[in-house]
Every structure is written in structure tokens, then in C-alpha cells.
Design an enzyme around this catalytic site. Structure first.
Site, PDB file in Angstrom:
ATOM      1  N   CYS A  12      77.510 -16.569   1.689  1.00  0.00           N
ATOM      2  CA  CYS A  12      76.836 -16.094   0.477  1.00  0.00           C
ATOM      3  C   CYS A  12      77.011 -17.197  -0.577  1.00  0.00           C
ATOM      4  O   CYS A  12      77.815 -18.112  -0.377  1.00  0.00           O
ATOM      5  CB  CYS A  12      77.478 -14.801  -0.011  1.00  0.00           C
ATOM      6  SG  CYS A  12      79.212 -15.054  -0.451  1.00  0.00           S
ATOM      7  N   HIS A  72      87.685 -14.746  -4.540  1.00  0.00           N
ATOM      8  CA  HIS A  72      87.989 -13.333  -4.811  1.00  0.00           C
ATOM      9  C   HIS A  72      88.573 -13.103  -6.191  1.00  0.00           C
ATOM     10  O   HIS A  72      88.753 -11.971  -6.600  1.00  0.00           O
ATOM     11  CB  HIS A  72      89.028 -12.817  -3.805  1.00  0.00           C
ATOM     12  CG  HIS A  72      88.594 -12.952  -2.401  1.00  0.00           C
ATOM     13  ND1 HIS A  72      87.470 -12.328  -1.926  1.00  0.00           N
ATOM     14  CD2 HIS A  72      89.131 -13.619  -1.360  1.00  0.00           C
ATOM     15  CE1 HIS A  72      87.338 -12.629  -0.655  1.00  0.00           C
ATOM     16  NE2 HIS A  72      88.316 -13.414  -0.284  1.00  0.00           N
ATOM     17  N   HIS A 122      93.218  -5.596  -0.600  1.00  0.00           N
ATOM     18  CA  HIS A 122      92.329  -6.773  -0.606  1.00  0.00           C
ATOM     19  C   HIS A 122      92.522  -7.605  -1.879  1.00  0.00           C
ATOM     20  O   HIS A 122      92.696  -7.055  -2.975  1.00  0.00           O
ATOM     21  CB  HIS A 122      90.873  -6.318  -0.483  1.00  0.00           C
ATOM     22  CG  HIS A 122      89.937  -7.436  -0.174  1.00  0.00           C
ATOM     23  ND1 HIS A 122      89.448  -8.280  -1.146  1.00  0.00           N
ATOM     24  CD2 HIS A 122      89.426  -7.881   0.996  1.00  0.00           C
ATOM     25  CE1 HIS A 122      88.661  -9.178  -0.582  1.00  0.00           C
ATOM     26  NE2 HIS A 122      88.629  -8.957   0.722  1.00  0.00           N
ATOM     27  N   GLU A 124      90.511  -9.238  -3.705  1.00  0.00           N
ATOM     28  CA  GLU A 124      89.559  -9.003  -4.802  1.00  0.00           C
ATOM     29  C   GLU A 124      89.983  -7.778  -5.620  1.00  0.00           C
ATOM     30  O   GLU A 124      89.952  -7.804  -6.857  1.00  0.00           O
ATOM     31  CB  GLU A 124      88.143  -8.803  -4.244  1.00  0.00           C
ATOM     32  CG  GLU A 124      87.130  -8.606  -5.362  1.00  0.00           C
ATOM     33  CD  GLU A 124      85.748  -8.261  -4.854  1.00  0.00           C
ATOM     34  OE1 GLU A 124      85.332  -8.775  -3.799  1.00  0.00           O
ATOM     35  OE2 GLU A 124      85.076  -7.451  -5.518  1.00  0.00           O
ATOM     36  N   CYS A 190      77.807  -6.602  -4.575  1.00  0.00           N
ATOM     37  CA  CYS A 190      76.974  -7.753  -4.949  1.00  0.00           C
ATOM     38  C   CYS A 190      75.673  -7.792  -4.139  1.00  0.00           C
ATOM     39  O   CYS A 190      75.587  -7.191  -3.060  1.00  0.00           O
ATOM     40  CB  CYS A 190      77.763  -9.050  -4.784  1.00  0.00           C
ATOM     41  SG  CYS A 190      78.075  -9.477  -3.075  1.00  0.00           S
ATOM     42  N   ASN A 220      83.848  -8.171   4.351  1.00  0.00           N
ATOM     43  CA  ASN A 220      82.400  -7.929   4.466  1.00  0.00           C
ATOM     44  C   ASN A 220      81.941  -7.959   5.913  1.00  0.00           C
ATOM     45  O   ASN A 220      81.034  -7.242   6.307  1.00  0.00           O
ATOM     46  CB  ASN A 220      81.619  -8.890   3.565  1.00  0.00           C
ATOM     47  CG  ASN A 220      81.542 -10.282   4.122  1.00  0.00           C
ATOM     48  OD1 ASN A 220      80.684 -10.579   4.929  1.00  0.00           O
ATOM     49  ND2 ASN A 220      82.459 -11.146   3.703  1.00  0.00           N
ATOM     50  N   SER A 262      81.626 -15.306   4.785  1.00  0.00           N
ATOM     51  CA  SER A 262      82.502 -16.492   4.798  1.00  0.00           C
ATOM     52  C   SER A 262      82.481 -17.205   6.160  1.00  0.00           C
ATOM     53  O   SER A 262      83.366 -18.014   6.446  1.00  0.00           O
ATOM     54  CB  SER A 262      83.924 -16.088   4.399  1.00  0.00           C
ATOM     55  OG  SER A 262      84.310 -14.916   5.053  1.00  0.00           O
TER      56      SER A 262
HETATM   57  S1  SF4 Z   1      81.085 -11.203  -4.609  1.00  0.00           S
HETATM   58 FE1  SF4 Z   1      81.967 -12.008  -2.703  1.00  0.00          FE
HETATM   59  S2  SF4 Z   1      80.433 -11.530  -1.129  1.00  0.00           S
HETATM   60 FE2  SF4 Z   1      79.416 -11.304  -3.122  1.00  0.00          FE
HETATM   61  S3  SF4 Z   1      78.436 -13.276  -3.547  1.00  0.00           S
HETATM   62 FE3  SF4 Z   1      80.478 -13.331  -4.461  1.00  0.00          FE
HETATM   63  S4  SF4 Z   1      81.832 -14.220  -2.905  1.00  0.00           S
HETATM   64 FE4  SF4 Z   1      79.961 -13.570  -1.884  1.00  0.00          FE
END
Ligand code: SF4
Length: 279
Positions: A12, A72, A122, A124, A190, A220, A262
Site C-alpha cells: 500500500c 504503524h 498490534h 498500530e 484506510c 492486514n 507489506s
Molecule cells: S494505514 Fe497501514 S495499511 Fe493503510 S495505507 Fe497506511 S500503512 Fe498501508
């Protein structure tokens, strides 16, 4: 046998951006430190380590060193500590994750309790709750809702880990709505995740077998696999061609392939070439 590759397979923009920032930073300074892997993919992390990134479990003395914040994101305490130790900060947090931080912080300032739909451990999610003054409540699923704690809450704001499954998040919101008087919901999944998940709602039905490529640490990729498996029992989550069993392809006419956010294109190409070779 026909191989159909998902349009959204692979990096991404947030992961690509973080990797670009890491290489660019390394170009100017070889003392670049990162807590854990920069993205959830071992190959990408290994290549960056070869290029000079130093992976660390905790921060030491930081003079003349750079602390690279991963895609993250990180909590405010981690960033403050890095500054105090003398590190220069380079921030590779994905802008989509930054947006979640901004929403959570601003609604906390307005007096709301922050609820985060996501995986408790996680990075994030840890980064999101680490942005806040008060303790946020993390909800992993409808069975995990802490009703006793929520009883006391009248005003809340809900954000979602960027890579969660949209349907799962909506089920949690529906369960919460009757119980919290003022509930503000931001669907912060996202766009790249939504597009990947959308594609994954059709591909498993249109192909005899599905291969989902990505690290076992990638949230993901896990989500893509779960969606695929719920629609097509012949769904396999592989990290590389080494996980592929030739027996899977007996009698199969179409194979759908996707790869997590990723997963590098090299890994996907390698899997495709291997499948072509053995079938
Ligand atoms: S939030 Fe995470 S999955 Fe979404 S674009 Fe950003 S890095 Fe990629």
C-alpha cells in the site's frame, strides 16, 4: 490453469512510503534505529537491515543517532523518551495512521472516552492509545466488549485500526450504539485496506483456489485470509513459495492470488512462477 492476480496485491502507499523514507534516511546517516520491524514483513526488514538499519528492542543512548518511527506509528511517550535520549526523530508513520491519532486526540480533548476497535497487541493500536492522556478501551470483537466499563461512559468516540475488517467493525458499532448515549464513530479503516477487502469479497467466489501471500505477523494479510477462507475453503495463507504444496492444485482450473500491504512484489512473482512451474 489460469492465475488471476488481484489488482490490489502488494504494497500500500503507506508501506511504500515508510520503506522509501528508511532508505533515504540511511543515505544520509548510518546510525538509524527502529523499534522492531519497520513493516510487518521479514524480507523487507532483512533487506533494510542489510542496508544498515539497526533493529532494536529498546532505546539506548541516542546522540548522533536517528530514531525512525515505523509506518504503524508510535506512542507519545516513546517519542518523548527518544528525544530525551538524544535521538533525532524521522517519522515514517503512515498519514492514514496519523489521521487516526489526530481524531482520537481531538475527541479526547472534547471530553470523550476513546474506544479503539482493533487488535490489543498490534503496534498500530498501541501507538493510537499511546497518543492519549487517559486510558483508551480497545475492543477486539463483539464477544470482547467490556460492558461493565462501558456502563459508566456517556460520551465516547470510536476509531478503528486501519487494517480491520469493515463488517466486523460495523457489528461492534451496532452492539455499542444502544448502550452509549453519545457515540461518535469514525470509520478509520484506510482506503487501501477497503479496496483490498472489497476485491477479496469476489475473488474467492470466482476462483477454485485462493493464495494469500504475506507474513504471519501482518494484520492486514490475516484479515484478507479470513475473508477468503469464509468464502472459499480452499484458501491458503503462504509467506513464500516454500509453503506451497503441489497437491493443492489437483483438479484446479483457476487460482486467485493476492498479497498483503507489506508483501513485496518479488515475493508475489516468486509464488506465481513457482505455481506455473509445478502445474
Ligand atoms: S494505514 Fe497501514 S495499511 Fe493503510 S495505507 Fe497506511 S500503512 Fe498501508
Amino acid at each position: 490453469m489460469k492465475i488471476n492476480l488481484a489488482k490490489t496485491a502488494g504494497f500500500c502507499f503507506g508501506v511504500k512510503r515508510a520503506i522509501d523514507i528508511a532508505y533515504k534516511t540511511l543515505g544520509n546517516n548510518k546510525n538509524v534505529y527502529v523499534l522492531g520491524n519497520i513493516v510487518h514483513n521479514e524480507d523487507v526488514a532483512r533487506n533494510l537491515e542489510k542496508a544498515g538499519i539497526r533493529k532494536s528492542g529498546k532505546l539506548g543512548q541516542g546522540r548522533n543517532k536517528i530514531f525512525l518511527i515505523r509506518a504503524h506509528g508510535a506512542g507519545l511517550n516513546t517519542i518523548k523518551k527518544a528525544r530525551k535520549l538524544g535521538y533525532k526523530i524521522v517519522d515514517a508513520t503512515c498519514p492514514m495512521v496519523k489521521e487516526i491519532h489526530k481524531i482520537a486526540r481531538s475527541w479526547e480533548c472534547k471530553g470523550r472516552t476513546i474506544l479503539v476497535i482493533g487488535d490489543k497487541k498490534h503496534d498500530e493500536v498501541q501507538g493510537i492509545i499511546g497518543q492519549l492522556e487517559k486510558r483508551a478501551i480497545v475492543i477486539e470483537g463483539t464477544r470482547d466488549i467490556p460492558w461493565a466499563r462501558l456502563k459508566k461512559i456517556k460520551k465516547a468516540c470510536v476509531v478503528v485500526q486501519s487494517t480491520q475488517d469493515s463488517e466486523k467493525a460495523m457489528k461492534i458499532i451496532q452492539a455499542l450504539e444502544p448502550h452509549i448515549k453519545e457515540l461518535k464513530f469514525f470509520n478509520t479503516i484506510c482506503r487501501p485496506t477497503r479496496l483490498k477487502q472489497q476485491e477479496m469479497k469476489n475473488m474467492p467466489l470466482e476462483n477454485d483456489l485462493m493464495i494469500i501471500i504475506g507474513s504471519k505477523t501482518s494484520a492486514n494479510t490475516k484479515r484478507l485470509y479470513e475473508i477468503s477462507k469464509s468464502l472459499n475453503n480452499r484458501s491458503y495463507w503462504v509467506q513464500s513459495r516454500k509453503d506451497i504444496k503441489p497437491g493443492w492444485f489437483a483438479g484446479i482450473k483457476t487460482v486467485g492470488i493476492t498479497a498483503g500491504a507489506s508483501t513485496p512484489d518479488d515475493a508475489t512473482e516468486e509464488v506465481i512462477n513457482y505455481i506455473k512451474k509445478i502445474t
